[in-house]
Design a protein around this motif. Structure first.
Motif, PDB file in Angstrom:
ATOM      1  N   ALA A 131      13.965  10.537 -12.190  1.00 25.83           N
ATOM      2  CA  ALA A 131      13.366  10.713 -13.512  1.00 25.83           C
ATOM      3  C   ALA A 131      14.479  10.272 -14.594  1.00 25.83           C
ATOM      4  O   ALA A 131      15.473  10.831 -14.591  1.00 25.83           O
ATOM      5  N   GLY A 132      13.947   9.194 -15.303  1.00 22.38           N
ATOM      6  CA  GLY A 132      15.038   8.672 -16.312  1.00 22.38           C
ATOM      7  C   GLY A 132      15.986   7.626 -15.819  1.00 22.38           C
ATOM      8  O   GLY A 132      16.721   7.043 -16.776  1.00 22.38           O
ATOM      9  N   ARG A 133      15.870   7.481 -14.730  1.00 23.96           N
ATOM     10  CA  ARG A 133      16.670   6.212 -14.031  1.00 23.96           C
ATOM     11  C   ARG A 133      15.916   5.284 -13.279  1.00 23.96           C
ATOM     12  O   ARG A 133      15.942   5.161 -12.021  1.00 23.96           O
ATOM     13  N   PRO A 134      15.250   4.219 -14.195  1.00 25.56           N
ATOM     14  CA  PRO A 134      14.182   3.563 -13.585  1.00 25.56           C
ATOM     15  C   PRO A 134      14.895   2.487 -12.557  1.00 25.56           C
ATOM     16  O   PRO A 134      14.141   2.075 -11.660  1.00 25.56           O
ATOM     17  N   MET A 135      16.034   2.030 -12.845  1.00 28.16           N
ATOM     18  CA  MET A 135      16.456   1.207 -11.668  1.00 28.16           C
ATOM     19  C   MET A 135      16.574   1.539 -10.456  1.00 28.16           C
ATOM     20  O   MET A 135      16.258   1.131  -9.308  1.00 28.16           O
ATOM     21  N   LEU A 136      17.054   2.829 -10.306  1.00 25.99           N
ATOM     22  CA  LEU A 136      17.207   3.729  -9.094  1.00 25.99           C
ATOM     23  C   LEU A 136      15.709   3.781  -8.402  1.00 25.99           C
ATOM     24  O   LEU A 136      15.656   3.741  -7.249  1.00 25.99           O
ATOM     25  N   ARG A 137      15.082   4.334  -9.199  1.00 27.03           N
ATOM     26  CA  ARG A 137      13.474   4.175  -8.741  1.00 27.03           C
ATOM     27  C   ARG A 137      12.858   2.907  -8.238  1.00 27.03           C
ATOM     28  O   ARG A 137      12.203   3.110  -7.201  1.00 27.03           O
ATOM     29  N   THR A 187      12.874  10.869  -1.485  1.00 30.49           N
ATOM     30  CA  THR A 187      13.607  11.707  -2.163  1.00 30.49           C
ATOM     31  C   THR A 187      14.355  11.148  -3.345  1.00 30.49           C
ATOM     32  O   THR A 187      14.074  11.787  -4.562  1.00 30.49           O
ATOM     33  N   THR A 188      14.876  10.229  -3.327  1.00 32.08           N
ATOM     34  CA  THR A 188      15.278   9.457  -4.675  1.00 32.08           C
ATOM     35  C   THR A 188      14.282   9.183  -5.588  1.00 32.08           C
ATOM     36  O   THR A 188      14.509   9.064  -6.619  1.00 32.08           O
ATOM     37  N   ILE A 189      13.042   8.593  -5.143  1.00 31.49           N
ATOM     38  CA  ILE A 189      11.977   8.166  -5.959  1.00 31.49           C
ATOM     39  C   ILE A 189      11.665   9.539  -6.774  1.00 31.49           C
ATOM     40  O   ILE A 189      11.568   9.681  -8.177  1.00 31.49           O
ATOM     41  N   ARG A 190      11.535  10.844  -6.196  1.00 34.20           N
ATOM     42  CA  ARG A 190      11.031  11.906  -6.739  1.00 34.20           C
ATOM     43  C   ARG A 190      12.186  12.379  -7.791  1.00 34.20           C
ATOM     44  O   ARG A 190      11.869  13.080  -8.673  1.00 34.20           O
ATOM     45  N   ARG A 191      13.161  12.251  -7.560  1.00 28.60           N
ATOM     46  CA  ARG A 191      14.445  12.767  -8.323  1.00 28.60           C
ATOM     47  C   ARG A 191      15.163  11.734  -9.323  1.00 28.60           C
ATOM     48  O   ARG A 191      16.212  12.062  -9.925  1.00 28.60           O
ATOM     49  N   VAL A 235      14.664   0.621  -7.099  1.00 26.63           N
ATOM     50  CA  VAL A 235      15.366   0.158  -5.839  1.00 26.63           C
ATOM     51  C   VAL A 235      14.705   0.912  -4.636  1.00 26.63           C
ATOM     52  O   VAL A 235      14.569   0.389  -3.403  1.00 26.63           O
ATOM     53  N   ALA A 236      14.819   2.313  -4.730  1.00 27.93           N
ATOM     54  CA  ALA A 236      14.336   3.016  -3.746  1.00 27.93           C
ATOM     55  C   ALA A 236      12.915   2.793  -3.379  1.00 27.93           C
ATOM     56  O   ALA A 236      12.621   2.693  -2.152  1.00 27.93           O
ATOM     57  N   ALA A 237      11.953   2.583  -4.237  1.00 25.72           N
ATOM     58  CA  ALA A 237      10.659   2.452  -3.945  1.00 25.72           C
ATOM     59  C   ALA A 237      10.522   1.187  -3.189  1.00 25.72           C
ATOM     60  O   ALA A 237       9.815   1.045  -2.142  1.00 25.72           O
ATOM     61  N   ALA A 245       0.655  -1.175  -0.017  1.00 24.94           N
ATOM     62  CA  ALA A 245       0.209  -0.100   0.223  1.00 24.94           C
ATOM     63  C   ALA A 245       0.913   1.380   0.044  1.00 24.94           C
ATOM     64  O   ALA A 245       0.510   2.413  -0.774  1.00 24.94           O
ATOM     65  N   ILE A 246       1.945   1.227   0.668  1.00 24.47           N
ATOM     66  CA  ILE A 246       2.820   2.436   0.581  1.00 24.47           C
ATOM     67  C   ILE A 246       3.391   2.547  -0.490  1.00 24.47           C
ATOM     68  O   ILE A 246       3.802   3.551  -1.145  1.00 24.47           O
ATOM     69  N   ILE A 247       4.052   1.400  -1.218  1.00 21.60           N
ATOM     70  CA  ILE A 247       4.472   1.610  -2.647  1.00 21.60           C
ATOM     71  C   ILE A 247       3.619   1.915  -3.669  1.00 21.60           C
ATOM     72  O   ILE A 247       3.847   3.126  -4.165  1.00 21.60           O
ATOM     73  N   VAL A 248       2.381   1.954  -3.724  1.00 23.11           N
ATOM     74  CA  VAL A 248       1.098   2.413  -4.185  1.00 23.11           C
ATOM     75  C   VAL A 248       1.030   3.797  -3.963  1.00 23.11           C
ATOM     76  O   VAL A 248       0.927   4.642  -5.152  1.00 23.11           O
ATOM     77  N   LEU A 249       1.029   4.038  -2.855  1.00 21.83           N
ATOM     78  CA  LEU A 249       0.908   5.328  -2.402  1.00 21.83           C
ATOM     79  C   LEU A 249       1.947   6.481  -2.901  1.00 21.83           C
ATOM     80  O   LEU A 249       1.787   7.565  -3.356  1.00 21.83           O
ATOM     81  N   LEU A 250       3.119   6.016  -3.111  1.00 19.80           N
ATOM     82  CA  LEU A 250       4.286   6.462  -3.431  1.00 19.80           C
ATOM     83  C   LEU A 250       4.466   6.773  -4.977  1.00 19.80           C
ATOM     84  O   LEU A 250       4.625   7.998  -5.534  1.00 19.80           O
TER      85      LEU A 250
END
Length: 518
Positions: free
Chosen positions: A456-462, A450-454, A464-466, A326-331
């Motif tokens: 963009a264009g780096r799906p691997m980092l997004r 913060t990493t999720i928001r920043r 992992v962070a989420a 649920a938190i992942i969906v919310l983010l």
């Protein structure tokens, strides 16, 4: 792999069905109402105070990096690579032509892969064949490879203290110091090795992974380990057979429940903790992994992990995992929260009867596992009240000794640990330890958001962070009623999960194009 799925008849049928539903809903009253509900959740998420708290800038680490204490810690932690570099520079004429020195310098590049191999091994070895010193040995092997980087350059081989941050170091220092005022010093000193193991793995993870490609290797190792331990859980359940045990289940209330799967980890709740840590990560990487074959691997690991999690029959783990998703969906997609709630409700009638009964026992009362916790929490409250500042010493054994012999625990059930990570940390190491731990978790989650928001264009980092934010949040929820660190290997997994957030944030801070992942 992705292209093959898209070309399949099943995919085309489902896609066609989805388009028809979408088109029909767009012009209907129900569709319009649902769209407004989704928009409401989207706006609520964007404007919420909680989100602002986790995404606003914080100067704690920046101020610490400018302080004298940071320079002292950095010098102490990085003394070995500094010394190696000095020795190399003194004898550079001799060493520059040495094959052995050249080989050692090249080996430093293998530190991230040693870390990945260590995670795979720790997830894949049966508890009967495991010794906790193996974790320490793997950690030191990874650290030595990192240190060898000092033979390459002046800044090579260093531990990135700044990226780890202030509060984890405070927590580690206080926890280790608390071993010195325990009643049984020998046993508490044994727990120091577990903390040192975790500290080394965090340092190596944050400091050695310098590309998204290396991070992807670590994620694939995690997926492989989850597949192995989950598959063994299936083997336990359907081939070996596990008899229902009164040690893990109240058989009077759960007469129709089969034995609980524990895979390589000796206890079903321990195995459930591992799955709660990493299954959310597999989910987000299924979505954001840059390659189709990677998505397939992560998807397989996720499905297998969730199935194994159901077979642990760990009620706290189920609730924690649902909350993490649920938190992942919310983010990531706050507008989909209504769909998530509806889907969860629709799935309830299709759950097996023994799983529904297991959930119901949380609320009907009379469950021996839940009742025993009342005695434990009462004892812990009294113990903490008498030792609020310093605790009673590092390690679950120290807490058990004081709880038993100090007259705090009155039940006939054997006392093992506090059955709450928060109470256990406070009881062991005092108020500064629990405070610094909570701040460590808060800022780890903050780095992830913060990493999720920043990213963009780096799906691997997004991804992992989420996934790490979901896993850490799930671990903290499960930790209200369970103490995962009683099993030291799981303690390492927890801190590696935190280290993955730090690593993703560190890579996100770097400018330039995303790394190409083969």
């Amino acid at each position: 792999m992705t292209e093959l799925i898209r070309q399949s008849a099943i995919f085309r049928l489902l896609y066609c069905l989805w388009l028809k539903i979408k088109t029909a809903a767009a012009g209907s009253v129900t569709g319009g109402l649902l769209g407004k509900i989704m928009d409401f959740f989207g706006r609520l998420s964007d404007n919420s105070g909680t989100k602002q708290m986790f995404t606003s800038s914080c100067a704690t680490d920046r101020k610490w990096r400018e302080s004298l204490s940071f320079r002292v810690v950095d010098c102490v932690v990085n003394f070995v690579p500094w010394l190696l570099r000095k020795v190399y520079e003194k004898g550079e004429r001799v060493f520059s032509g040495s094959f052995i020195v050249s080989l050692l310098a090249r080996l430093s590049g293998f530190a991230p892969y040693m870390l990945s191999l260590s995670l795979l091994i720790m997830l894949s070895v049966h508890h009967k064949a495991w010794n906790n010193m193996y974790s320490l040995a793997l950690a030191f092997a990874s650290l030595l490879l990192l240190w060898l980087g000092s033979l390459r350059s002046r800044e090579g081989g260093r531990i990135d203290v700044g990226s780890i941050g202030f509060w984890p170091i405070v927590f580690a220092a206080i926890s280790i110091a608390s071993a010195f005022w325990a009643q049984d010093l020998d046993d508490s000193f044994r727990f120091i090795f577990f903390f040192v193991t975790c500290m080394i793995f965090v340092a190596v993870c944050v400091s050695s992974i310098n590309s998204e490609r290396q991070l992807a290797v670590l994620m694939l190792s995690c997926a492989a380990g989850l597949i192995i331990c989950s598959a063994y859980g299936f083997y336990q359940r359907f081939v070996l057979g596990i008899p229902a045990s009164s040690s893990f289940t109240d058989l009077a209330l759960n007469a129709d429940m089969p034995g609980r799967v524990y895979s390589f980890f000796d206890n079903p709740n321990t195995f459930a903790n591992v799955l709660v840590f990493f299954a959310p990560l597999m989910l987000t990487l299924t979505i954001y992994a840059p390659k189709g074959w990677m998505k397939a691997v992560f998807a397989f690991a996720f499905v297998l992990s969730v199935a194994a999690l159901m077979m642990t029959y760990s009620r706290g783990a189920w609730l924690a995992f649902a909350a993490s998703v649920a938190i992942i969906v919310l983010l990531l997609k706050p507008r989909l929260i209504p769909f998530f709630i509806i889907l969860a409700l629709l799935l309830l009638p299709f759950l097996p009867k023994n799983i529904i009964n297991r959930v119901v026992t949380i609320f009907v009362g009379g469950d021996s596992s839940i009742n025993s916790r009342a005695y434990i929490y009462t004892a812990m409250y009294e113990l903490i009240k008498d030792h609020p500042l310093s605790g009673v010493g590092l390690g679950a054994t120290a807490v058990k000794a004081v709880a038993d012999y100090g007259g705090y625990y009155q039940a006939h059930f054997p006392f093992i640990h506090a059955h709450s990570i928060y109470m256990e940390i406070w009881a062991e190491s005092g108020i500064i330890a629990i405070g610094s731990f909570l701040l460590t978790i808060f800022f780890a989650l903050k780095k992830g958001v913060t990493t999720i928001r920043r990213s963009a264009g780096r799906p691997m980092l997004r991804g992992v962070a989420a996934g790490c934010v979901g896993g850490i949040a799930g671990a903290m929820i499960f930790g209200i009623t369970d103490y995962a660190w009683y099993y030291p290997r799981v303690m390492v997994f927890f801190w590696l999960l935190v280290a993955m957030v730090y690593t993703a944030a560190r890579l996100c801070d770097r400018t330039g194009k995303p790394d190409k992942i083969a």
